[in-house]
Write a protein that holds these residues in place. Sequence first.
Motif, PDB file in Angstrom:
ATOM      1  N   THR A  66       0.202  -7.588   2.295  1.00 32.50           N
ATOM      2  CA  THR A  66       1.294  -7.023   1.766  1.00 32.50           C
ATOM      3  C   THR A  66       2.453  -7.632   2.264  1.00 32.50           C
ATOM      4  N   HIS A  67       2.373  -9.052   2.575  1.00 34.57           N
ATOM      5  CA  HIS A  67       3.627  -9.794   2.822  1.00 34.57           C
ATOM      6  C   HIS A  67       3.242 -11.304   2.330  1.00 34.57           C
ATOM      7  N   GLY A 343       1.504   4.954   2.043  1.00 37.42           N
ATOM      8  CA  GLY A 343       0.924   4.348   0.655  1.00 37.42           C
ATOM      9  C   GLY A 343      -0.421   4.654   0.547  1.00 37.42           C
ATOM     10  N   GLY A 348       0.913   6.241  -2.651  1.00 35.07           N
ATOM     11  CA  GLY A 348       1.953   5.092  -2.814  1.00 35.07           C
ATOM     12  C   GLY A 348       2.639   5.165  -3.951  1.00 35.07           C
ATOM     13  N   TRP A 372       4.534   0.972   8.382  1.00 34.15           N
ATOM     14  CA  TRP A 372       4.099   0.182   7.147  1.00 34.15           C
ATOM     15  C   TRP A 372       4.311   0.986   5.977  1.00 34.15           C
ATOM     16  N   VAL A 374       4.277   0.825   2.168  1.00 37.10           N
ATOM     17  CA  VAL A 374       3.670  -0.006   0.988  1.00 37.10           C
ATOM     18  C   VAL A 374       3.450   0.522  -0.462  1.00 37.10           C
ATOM     19  N   ARG A 401       6.919  -3.241   2.235  1.00 39.18           N
ATOM     20  CA  ARG A 401       6.095  -4.400   2.388  1.00 39.18           C
ATOM     21  C   ARG A 401       5.848  -4.443   0.521  1.00 39.18           C
ATOM     22  N   GLN A 402       4.739  -5.444   0.276  1.00 38.86           N
ATOM     23  CA  GLN A 402       4.304  -5.754  -1.224  1.00 38.86           C
ATOM     24  C   GLN A 402       3.096  -4.816  -1.525  1.00 38.86           C
ATOM     25  N   PRO A 403       2.876  -4.520  -2.822  1.00 39.63           N
ATOM     26  CA  PRO A 403       1.894  -3.687  -2.952  1.00 39.63           C
ATOM     27  C   PRO A 403       0.360  -4.000  -2.719  1.00 39.63           C
ATOM     28  N   SER A 406      -3.458  -2.012   1.548  1.00 36.48           N
ATOM     29  CA  SER A 406      -2.729  -2.129   2.951  1.00 36.48           C
ATOM     30  C   SER A 406      -3.617  -1.470   3.982  1.00 36.48           C
ATOM     31  N   ASP A 414      -3.204  -5.616   7.574  1.00 36.62           N
ATOM     32  CA  ASP A 414      -2.544  -4.400   8.093  1.00 36.62           C
ATOM     33  C   ASP A 414      -3.597  -3.463   9.004  1.00 36.62           C
TER      34      ASP A 414
END
Length: 463
Positions: A66-67, A343, A348, A372, A374, A401-403, A406, A414
Amino acid sequence: MNTLFDKIWDSHVVQIVKDGPTQLYIDRLYGHEVTTPQAFDGLRQRGLKVFRPKQNFFMPDHNIQTHDQDKPIADPVGRKQVDTLDKNCEEFGLTEFKMNTEDNGIIHVIGPEKGLSLPGMTIVCGDSHTSTHGAVGAVAFGIGTSEVEMVLASQCILQQKPKSMRINVNGKLKPGVTAKDVALYLMSQLTTSGATGYFVEYAGDVVRDMSMDGRLTLCNLSIEMGARGGFVAPDETTFEYLKGREYAPKGADWDKAVAYWKTLKSGDDAVFDKELTFNAEDIEPRITYGTNPGMGIGINGTIPTLDEIPEAERAGFEKSLKYMGFTPGEKLLGHPIDYVFLGACTNGRIEDFRAFANIVKGHHKADNVVAWLVPGSHLVAKQIKEEGLDKVLNEAGFAIRQPGCSACLAMNDDKVPAGKYSVSTSNRNFEGRQGPGSRTILASPLVAAAAAITGKITDPRTL
């Protein structure tokens, strides 16, 4: 009978095998990178093509980081699974929402969001939380990898028909109580096996008043009561949510579809195999204390004492508390925590981020907490920016963070370290679910937000 479940199920029956299962037609198959490789290998070994490729959609979500999603996945196993999904979809001519594209995200967030999941459908995926899609009024359930192969080859599946259950939640939820709390409450009442063998229809005042995001959360957690799946009859909330979405019907087709969808409800004379009714007034913000989602209490409550646990269950109860580092009769309010995760396919969505931001606005993340946040999809991430929630969260010390899946499960970067406490909006708190030795406390986005700014378990209604 005359239940909505019967109507949808029976309209998809191809044939019933005498003294055996039902051959059920499947409208939509979803797939991700973890449970599909062997299914595609099976097709190759038998020289088969995918029977109806346009009805099947795939995307990686479990393993993706997620990064830095523009970089290759560091873990070789995860990278191979994602690469294999790419190759399989290309070879068999299937639609895949690839990693690091705007269409990618968590499959159970993307399906409804794109209008791929529609009322009256039968929907399957090699993932237990497929029950999420029931929120749009579909019969949706998880299947095994061999069954994924069966659907790819024939667009049908062999299944025993589950029994039907209706759960009514009546009244009005108190402030600070969310769909996640309703689900955690139901699990504590039914236990994690109380709905085994049933397909659950959620009904009553509370469910009718729920937004689609709330219904998606509620249906997501059906599997954690042992149910085969859970769903909500489609209504104006459903139609408003779906209208204009990418794969939803358009123009005259939309009008025709809605006319049909309005017939999708249980009859006034419907007879369920089991029916339960609960009162909204009895539900407060909730947290879990054990290692299954049914081991939960109200946030101001106390962990049960040994005397309150049936003798046959005491050994498991004590083992669970030992793992979590808790004691019977302990109150968890004020207990220090280390991680917060917002998330998963459970929480999420945009409403979850709105709720989290609403609590943390004007506060700051506790120094002892790793958080975090997400989004479940790129569309959710886009909405977060458009609504200015990113600024509110950034000012409070949180990064988005990115989808991806996670920290719901330890299949990506994560991971919660051993012994650390995580307040998580995900769906499972099994031993090691968020990382080897990690300790998970399931909660709503409001409870997670309160913990993130205080560094301890906190009733969000006090903020």
